[in-house]
Design a protein around this motif. Structure first.
Motif, PDB file in Angstrom:
ATOM      1  N   PHE A 133       0.836  -1.206   0.000  1.00 57.85           N
ATOM      2  CA  PHE A 133       0.000   0.000   0.000  1.00 57.85           C
ATOM      3  C   PHE A 133       0.876   1.264   0.000  1.00 57.85           C
ATOM      4  O   PHE A 133       0.629   2.209  -0.748  1.00 57.85           O
ATOM      5  N   THR A 136       2.791   1.605  -3.479  1.00 59.95           N
ATOM      6  CA  THR A 136       2.026   1.818  -4.703  1.00 59.95           C
ATOM      7  C   THR A 136       1.234   3.122  -4.709  1.00 59.95           C
ATOM      8  O   THR A 136       0.486   3.364  -5.648  1.00 59.95           O
ATOM      9  N   ARG A 137       1.418   3.950  -3.685  1.00 59.04           N
ATOM     10  CA  ARG A 137       0.682   5.213  -3.701  1.00 59.04           C
ATOM     11  C   ARG A 137       1.125   6.152  -4.823  1.00 59.04           C
ATOM     12  O   ARG A 137       0.297   6.790  -5.447  1.00 59.04           O
ATOM     13  N   PRO A 138       2.437   6.263  -5.106  1.00 57.96           N
ATOM     14  CA  PRO A 138       2.804   7.150  -6.227  1.00 57.96           C
ATOM     15  C   PRO A 138       2.273   6.624  -7.559  1.00 57.96           C
ATOM     16  O   PRO A 138       2.058   5.412  -7.710  1.00 57.96           O
ATOM     17  N   ALA A 139       2.083   7.525  -8.506  1.00 58.62           N
ATOM     18  CA  ALA A 139       1.525   7.129  -9.795  1.00 58.62           C
ATOM     19  C   ALA A 139       2.485   6.194 -10.529  1.00 58.62           C
ATOM     20  O   ALA A 139       3.702   6.308 -10.424  1.00 58.62           O
TER      21      ALA A 139
END
Lengths: 377, 194
Positions: A133, A136-139
């Motif tokens: 989690f 993977t937050r950055p685009a």
């Protein structure tokens, strides 16, 4: 319960809570101050884990939730791994990312002490979920995150399936060994981290998987042990065959994990602990540094070198032919796969993190066999 | 062991062969196979979880475009799964087990889908099929701890897989809006293919 025992139980509980506390504090503080506080919290966590190892919360022959000295010593290694991760990384602007090593180390420690190995697996799955989690937050990171979840969950499902089969059966042992090899990230079978930041998650994750493998041995039986030894041996020989090419260095990175899994397979738990120490302090993305190359290649002095000696001494009782194959594999890997010989000659590193790592590794290399001789394990 | 439990791996093979469309059926058959054995709390919870991991993905995926990833894996993949199931059966029989390992066969089918298929949605369905298999095994083997851990792993796969799909796949609403916009502007651009 005596006052001494109460204090021991309190310290043991505090040692589990401490990394979570560290994560909260590090995330709450502004970025410029966070690194210094993180180092202090991690260092205090190391002290706590050493105290918990020395003064366990169960006395005499009583059994309890924290009665395995190998697991306690493993948590000491995980705590030092956290300290080194914090030391060698700069200031992280992202709150969740800078607290991630603390959270993952805390969950890895909890997974090792869970009453049943299946519960430990569940806690590791939680650590994986939180790490993915955060990553993977950055685009543009969704596919990478999916790859991590997919591989980690396959490992968990395989181990769970093995636990559902009858104890000691061949299928159960093979399934659990396959799952653990994937969870440990042993190259080339299941290495699923790619980026630099992934070490925040996978150093404690793989360390806890090695510690869980020791607890799963009772259910897996002979097939489990043989499969672990076979996987480790194949990985060692593939490391030797891969040579120094840059795109195959991922094999060399997991060299201590391969030896640790072999040690678990031949029931040399102390040797596995020493390799775990090498993994926590020199594994992951550090394989480009001279001192880490020394450690990964099991050069003396250092915990992995002593671990090699212990492993081979136990392995000769287990099987002579496998012991000879292992010695040849290790020698071939050292001769062919050590990436940068000039860098590897450097014994005493120039950076603080490297110095701390080398000191801890050398001290562990002496202390762990000494503790074994004194009957601590 | 009931006929329904034997049906679960066969439906799981359909997931390997045809994709996520059969996941709902796997969930329903798994839940029924659990409930046919009895109505103890463990079985009811297991059946609820089996439905939870099968129904929401279908509803969720209805909002997105079809995953058009080009599959390089051939038509032999379901047969590979079938072969692995037979191997597992033989190994379990040799270990002295007289019960058909329905849950583990389902898990093996899911694993083959995860490993052999390239589409992310297909892999998601494969992982959820694995979880259904472990849930079924845990309920039939009366192992509540493993059921709980499988439920946790399933929740992680469901939520994070859904999150990744949400960020990668284009939504159906956007396509419809773009299509409407295209129809409006189409004649003005000088022609249409339809």
């Amino acid at each position: 319960m005596s006052a001494g025992m109460e204090a021991a139980v309190f310290l043991a509980a505090l040692a589990f809570v401490w990394p979570f506390l560290g994560a909260v504090v590090v995330a709450a503080l502004p970025a410029p101050h966070s690194r210094e506080v993180a180092i202090w919290m991690a260092a205090l966590g190391c002290v706590l884990s050493v105290i918990v190892f020395t003064f366990p919360s169960v006395g005499g022959g009583a059994s309890g939730w924290d009665d395995d000295p190998v697991q306690r010593a493993g948590r000491v290694m995980l705590a030092f791994g956290l300290l080194l991760m914090v030391l060698e990384n700069g200031i992280q602007p992202d709150r969740l990312l800078r607290s991630l090593p603390h959270v993952c180390t805390a969950l890895a420690g909890l997974a090792c002490v869970a009453p049943e190995p299946a519960v430990g697996l569940g806690i590791l799955e939680l650590a994986l979920a939180w790490g993915v989690f955060v990553f993977t937050r950055p685009a543009g990171q969704a596919k990478t995150g999916w790859g991590l979840i997919r591989t980690g969950s396959v490992g968990t499902v395989l181990v769970l399936s093995g636990l559902l089969l009858p104890q000691g059966s061949v299928v159960s042992g093979l399934m659990m060994a396959c799952g653990l090899v994937i969870l440990t990230g042993l190259a080339p079978f299941g290495q699923f981290w790619r980026d630099e930041n992934d070490s925040f998650l996978f150093l404690p994750f793989a360390g806890a998987s090695i510690l869980l493998a020791m607890r799963l041995r009772g259910h897996g039986g002979m097939a489990f042990e043989m499969a672990l030894v076979a996987a480790g041996l194949v990985s060692v020989w593939l490391t030797a065959c891969a040579g120094r090419s840059r795109d195959r260095q991922r094999l060399f990175r997991t060299f201590p994990s391969a030896l640790a899994l072999m040690a678990v397979g031949v029931e040399a738990d102390v040797a596995a602990l020493l390799f775990l120490c090498g993994w926590c302090l020199a594994g992951g993305n550090r394989s480009g540094r001279g001192w880490a190359v020394n450690v990964l290649a099991c050069f003396p002095p250092g915990a992995p070198f002593v671990g090699c000696l212990l492993l081979l001494s136990v392995m000769t009782d287990w099987s002579w032919s496998v012991a000879v194959l292992t010695v040849c594999g290790i020698l071939a890997a050292v001769l062919r796969a050590v990436p940068d010989r000039e860098a590897a000659r450097l014994f005493w590193p120039e950076d603080t993190a490297g110095r701390v790592a080398c000191s801890v590794l050398t001290v562990m290399g002496f202390l762990v066999p000494l503790a074994m001789m004194l009957g601590a394990f | 062991m009931t006929l329904l439990a034997i049906l679960v791996p066969l439906v799981a093979l359909c997931v390997v062969a045809r994709g996520v469309g059969f996941l709902l059926l796997v969930g329903v058959v798994t839940a029924l196979a659990m409930l046919v054995d009895g109505l103890a709390p463990l079985q009811e919870v297991g059946a609820g979880l089996a439905l939870l991991f099968a129904i929401p993905p279908q509803v969720f995926l209805a909002r997105y475009q079809h995953d058009a990833t080009l599959e390089r894996s051939g038509a032999a993949v379901p047969f590979f799964a079938l072969g692995l199931m037979v191997l597992l059966l033989l190994a379990c029989g040799r270990a002295g087990s007289t019960v058909f390992p329905a849950g583990l066969c389902t898990m093996v089918a899911g694993l083959v889908a995860v490993v052999c298929r390239q589409s992310m949605v297909w892999q998601w369905a494969g992982l959820l099929t694995c979880i259904e298999g472990v849930l079924l095994s845990a309920v039939l083997g009366r192992q509540p701890v493993v059921l709980g851990v499988a439920a946790l792993a399933g929740a992680v796969v469901l939520l994070l897989g859904g999150m990744c799909i949400h960020r990668i796949m284009p939504r159906l609403v956007a396509v419809r809006a773009a299509g409407r916009h295209g129809r409006r502007t189409g004649p003005a651009g000088g022609g249409s293919n339809t």
